[in-house]
Scaffold this motif. Structure first.
Motif: not given
Length: 688
Positions: A152-157, A167-172
Motif C-alpha cells: 500500500e506504500e508503492a511509489y508511482g515509478d 507508471n503512476a497510473t498503474d497504482l490502485i
C-alpha cells in the motif's frame, strides 16, 4: 573483446537529497573503487567517473519538506557526499554534478540528436494531476497500492517491496504526496523512447551475447523485462526542476531524470578530459574501450535496457561490457531506510571511527551482497576487525617489523640457503597476484579479498612454524633467512592490499619505506621478481595497522539504532480519534484528585490486576488497577498518581474498587502513569 586499450568505469550517481550510507557503499562504490584501483595498479588506462544526481522528484520533495529551494538542497548534499567520498578513499578521477553547465549542454545535445533522428514518439496522454497543488504529479509524488504485490506504500515509478517498475497510473487508490488528495487525470503531451523498437537488439546483445558473463541476478531481471514485452517510456516530465526540454513545445517541461542522469557519466568524463588535457571521446566511442557500470539492483533496468537503447539510438557510443550490479544490504536484520533513519551514515562513521576507513571497507566487502541480499551487523563488523584485520593481517606485520628492528636495527638481512619450506612459501606468494586478479576481473570482490587475507594467513603460519624468536638463540644464520622471507611476504601485502585497504596499504608502504627503493613494487612485480625488499634496505619503526574495537563502541552504535527504532514506533503509533463532544457540565461531574499509592499487592490468580491502597487526600481507599503487566507492586509504592475518585464502586474478584488511576501507553504499549510533576502538589487537590 581482446585486452582493452582503456577502461571507463562509472558508478551510480547518488541522489543529493541525503548523505551516503553503507548500503550505497556496499552496493556500488566500494566494489567500483576496488576495480578501479586494481586496474591502475596493473598499468591500465582508467577513468573512474562519478557525480551527484541533482534532478528529479526526491530533490523537490526534500526542498519542500525543508522549506528551501531545490538548489539549496543539492548544494548542501553535493558538498557532504563529495567530502565523504574523498575522506573514505573512493578514488574517482572525476566527481561532477548534473547541475553543471557541461551536463546541461551534453544532455540537451543528446536529446536533440535523438529528436532530430526521429528516435522519439510524441503522445498526448492523461497524467495524474493534483487540483489543489495545481500541478501534474511526477511519479514519486504519487503513492498507492502496487497492482503486483498489494504493497500500500508503492511509489508511482516503482514498488520498493517487490521491485516492480510502474507508471503512476498503474497504482490502485493513488494519492498525491503533496496534499494527500486523490488526483485527477488531465491531458499533457510528452516525448517517449519506444523501447519496443529495441527488443531484437537487446535480445541479441544481452540474452545471447552476455548469457555467460553477466551476473545471474542482472541477466535474470533483464530477461524478465524483455520477456514481458517492452513499451515506450516517457523521457520528459511536467516539472520545473531539471534540464528544460530543448525543442519547440517543451516549455514548462524537463528531461525525465532517468534520461538525464546516465548522460551524467558522459558529461563528467568530458569535465575530466578538459581538466587533464585529454580527448574524452575514445573513452566512450572506441571499440577498444571497456565500459563497466557499477550500480545497485534497483538501477538494473535503467543501465541494461533504457540507457543502452539511448546509446544505440544515438549511434556513436559503445555499449557496456558488463553491469555487475549488487543486491541490497540490510542492517541488523531490517531493510535500510533513510526516511526511518535505519542506516549507518558515512559522515557519522568517519566522525565516530577516525582513521578506520579500511575497517568498514573490509567488512562491507567481506559481506558484500554480490548475488543475494546480505545483512550488516555491528557485531560482525567488530569480529571482522578484531579476529581478522587485527589478529591476522596486523599481527603478522607487527611481528615482522618488530623483530626486524629488534634483531637487525631495521635492516633487511642477507638470507642464507633457502629451505624447502622457504621456497614453497615464496612460490606461493608469487601465485597470489594472478589468483586475486582473476577474482577481481570476474567481479568477485569478496573472493578476491579473502585471497588477500589468505596471504596474510600464510605469513602468520610461516612465522608460527619457523619460530624465529626461538631459532635466533641457536641459529642466527637461519633466523636471517626466516626474517628475509617474512619481509618479502609483508612487501607483497603492501601492494596487493591497495585495492581493498588503501589507507592500510599506504601506511604499510611507509613502514617498509617502499619509497626509498628505486621503484616500488607493481602488481606484476610480485609474481615476476624474486626480491621485493632487498637485503640492506632499511625499514621504519612498527606502527599498529589496526586496533581492537571494544564492546562499548559497538553498544553505542546499537543504542543509536535502538533509539531510531523507538522513534519509528512512536511515529507509527495510531492516535485514537477524538471521542464524542461533551459539555463543560459533563466534565465538571468528574472529581479528579492527586493521590499517593501507599501499599500494593498482586491480586491472587489475576495476571493483570494490582490491589492498591491510595491516599486520595479525602481518605485512604482501595483501588484495583490493571497495571500488573507493566509494574511490580514494589515499583508503584510511593508513586504520585492522578485518581478519578467519584467513579462508582465496582467489585472485582471479591475486592471493591473505589476509583480509577489515570494511565496512558507509550509507543511500545507499556503503561505510563499520568502524574502531577510538582512535588509540592498535595494529596487531595482537585485537577480541573
Amino acid at each position: 573483446m581482446n585486452k582493452p586499450k582503456r577502461y571507463t568505469i562509472t558508478s551510480a550517481l547518488p541522489y543529493t537529497n541525503g548523505p551516503i550510507h553503507i548500503g550505497h557503499l556496499a552496493g556500488v562504490y566500494v566494489p567500483a573503487d576496488i576495480y578501479a584501483r586494481f586496474l591502475r595498479l596493473t598499468g591500465n588506462d582508467v577513468v573512474f567517473i562519478g557525480g551527484s544526481d541533482e534532478h528529479g522528484v526526491p530533490i523537490t520533495i526534500k526542498a519542500k519538506n525543508e522549506g528551501v529551494s531545490p538548489q539549496d538542497v543539492v548544494d548542501k548534499y553535493h558538498a557532504i557526499i563529495k567530502k565523504s567520498f574523498e575522506e573514505f578513499g573512493i578514488s574517482f578521477d572525476n566527481y561532477s554534478r548534473t547541475s553543471a553547465k557541461v551536463h546541461h549542454e551534453t544532455a540537451s545535445e543528446f536529446f536533440k540528436t535523438l529528436y532530430d533522428k526521429g528516435a522519439f514518439i510524441e503522445e498526448t496522454s492523461e497524467q495524474l494531476y493534483d487540483e489543489q497543488a495545481n500541478q501534474f504529479l511526477a511519479d514519486r509524488f504519487v503513492t498507492g497500492t502496487c497492482p503486483k504485490c498489494g504493497n500500500e506504500e508503492a511509489y508511482g515509478d516503482q514498488c520498493e517491496k517487490c521491485g516492480t517498475s510502474l507508471n503512476a497510473t498503474d497504482l490502485i487508490n493513488p494519492k498525491s504526496a503533496l496534499t494527500g488528495n486523490v488526483p485527477t487525470l488531465k491531458e499533457t503531451k510528452h516525448w517517449y523512447l519506444p523501447l519496443d523498437r529495441y527488443e531484437d537488439f537487446l535480445k541479441e546483445w544481452i540474452l545471447e551475447g552476455h548469457k555467460k558473463d553477466w551476473k545471474p541476478n542482472v541477466y535474470g531481471q533483464v530477461k524478465s523485462w524483455i520477456d514481458d514485452g517492452l513499451r515506450p517510456r516517457a523521457v520528459t516530465r511536467d516539472l520545473d526542476w531539471g534540464i528544460p526540454v530543448p525543442v519547440k513545445g517543451g516549455e514548462g517541461k524537463v528531461l525525465y531524470v532517468w534520461f538525464d542522469a546516465p548522460i551524467g557519466y558522459i558529461s563528467s568524463t568530458k569535465e575530466w578530459a578538459a581538466r587533464v588535457g585529454k580527448d574524452w571521446e575514445p573513452y566512450w566511442k572506441s571499440d577498444d574501450t571497456k565500459l563497466v557500470h557499477f550500480i545497485g539492483k534497483d538501477n538494473i533496468v535503467f543501465h541494461c535496457i533504457i540507457f543502452p537503447a539511448m546509446l544505440k539510438a544515438e549511434g556513436s557510443y559503445i555499449l557496456p561490457d558488463n553491469v555487475p550490479a549488487n543486491e541490497f544490504l540490510n542492517l541488523e536484520g531490517n531493510k535500510l531506510s533513510t526516511s526511518k533513519n535505519w542506516a549507518v551514515w558515512l559522515p557519522d562513521y568517519l566522525l565516530e571511527f577516525p582513521n578506520q576507513q579500511d575497517v568498514l571497507r573490509y567488512a562491507l566487502t567481506a559481506n558484500a551482497p554480490e548475488t543475494k541480499d546480505n545483512d550488516f551487523t555491528w557485531k560482525d563488523f567488530q569480529a571482522r576487525n578484531n579476529n581478522e584485520l587485527v589478529a591476522i593481517f596486523g599481527n603478522f606485520i607487527n611481528r615482522v617489523v618488530v623483530l626486524t628492528n629488534k634483531y637487525y636495527e631495521g635492516e633487511v638481512p642477507v638470507p642464507n640457503e633457502l629451505s624447502q619450506i622457504d621456497e614453497e612459501t615464496l612460490a606461493a606468494v608469487k601465485a597470489y597476484p594472478d589468483v586475486i586478479a582473476s577474482s577481481i576481473e570476474r567481479y568477485r570482490f569478496r573472493e578476491a579479498q579473502q585471497e588477500l587475507m589468505n596471504l596474510a594467513r600464510l605469513g602468520n603460519k610461516y612465522l608460527a612454524d619457523e619460530e624465529p624468536w626461538k631459532v635466533i638463540k641457536v641459529d642466527e644464520a637461519r633466523t636471517k633467512t626466516i626474517m628475509y622471507v617474512a619481509l618479502q611476504i609483508a612487501s607483497a601485502l603492501a601492494t596487493l592490499s591497495e585495492p581493498f585497504l588503501p589507507f592500510t596499504s599506504a601506511k604499510l608502504k611507509g613502514i617498509l619505506c617502499h619509497s626509498a627503493l628505486d621503484a616500488e613494487s607493481t602488481w606484476s612485480d610480485i609474481a615476476s621478481k624474486n626480491i621485493l625488499l632487498p637485503s640492506g634496505h632499511n625499514i621504519g619503526e612498527a606502527e599498529l595497522l589496526f586496533s581492537k574495537i571494544e564492546d562499548e563502541t559497538i553498544q553505542f552504535q546499537l543504542d543509536k539504532l535502538e533509539a531510531s527504532k523507538k522513534a519509528n514506533e512512536a511515529a507509527k503509533k495510531v492516535v485514537e480519534p477524538q471521542k464524542e463532544t461533551i459539555t463543560f457540565e459533563d466534565f465538571a461531574k468528574l472529581d479528579i484528585r492527586v493521590g499517593t499509592i501507599l501499599e500494593a499487592e498482586k491480586m491472587p490468580k489475576a495476571k493483570k490486576l494490582l490491589v492498591l491502597k491510595v491516599d486520595t487526600g479525602i481518605d485512604v481507599r482501595t483501588i484495583v488497577s490493571g497495571i500488573a503487566e507493566s509494574f511490580t507492586p514494589e515499583e508503584v509504592v510511593g508513586k504520585r498518581v492522578t485518581v478519578l475518585v467519584n467513579l462508582a464502586p465496582r467489585e472485582l474478584r471479591g475486592v471493591v474498587s473505589q476509583g480509577m488511576i489515570l494511565m496512558t501507553e507509550n509507543a511500545k504499549g507499556k503503561l505510563v502513569f499520568v502524574n502531577p510533576d510538582d512535588a509540592n502538589v498535595a494529596n487531595g487537590l482537585h485537577i480541573s
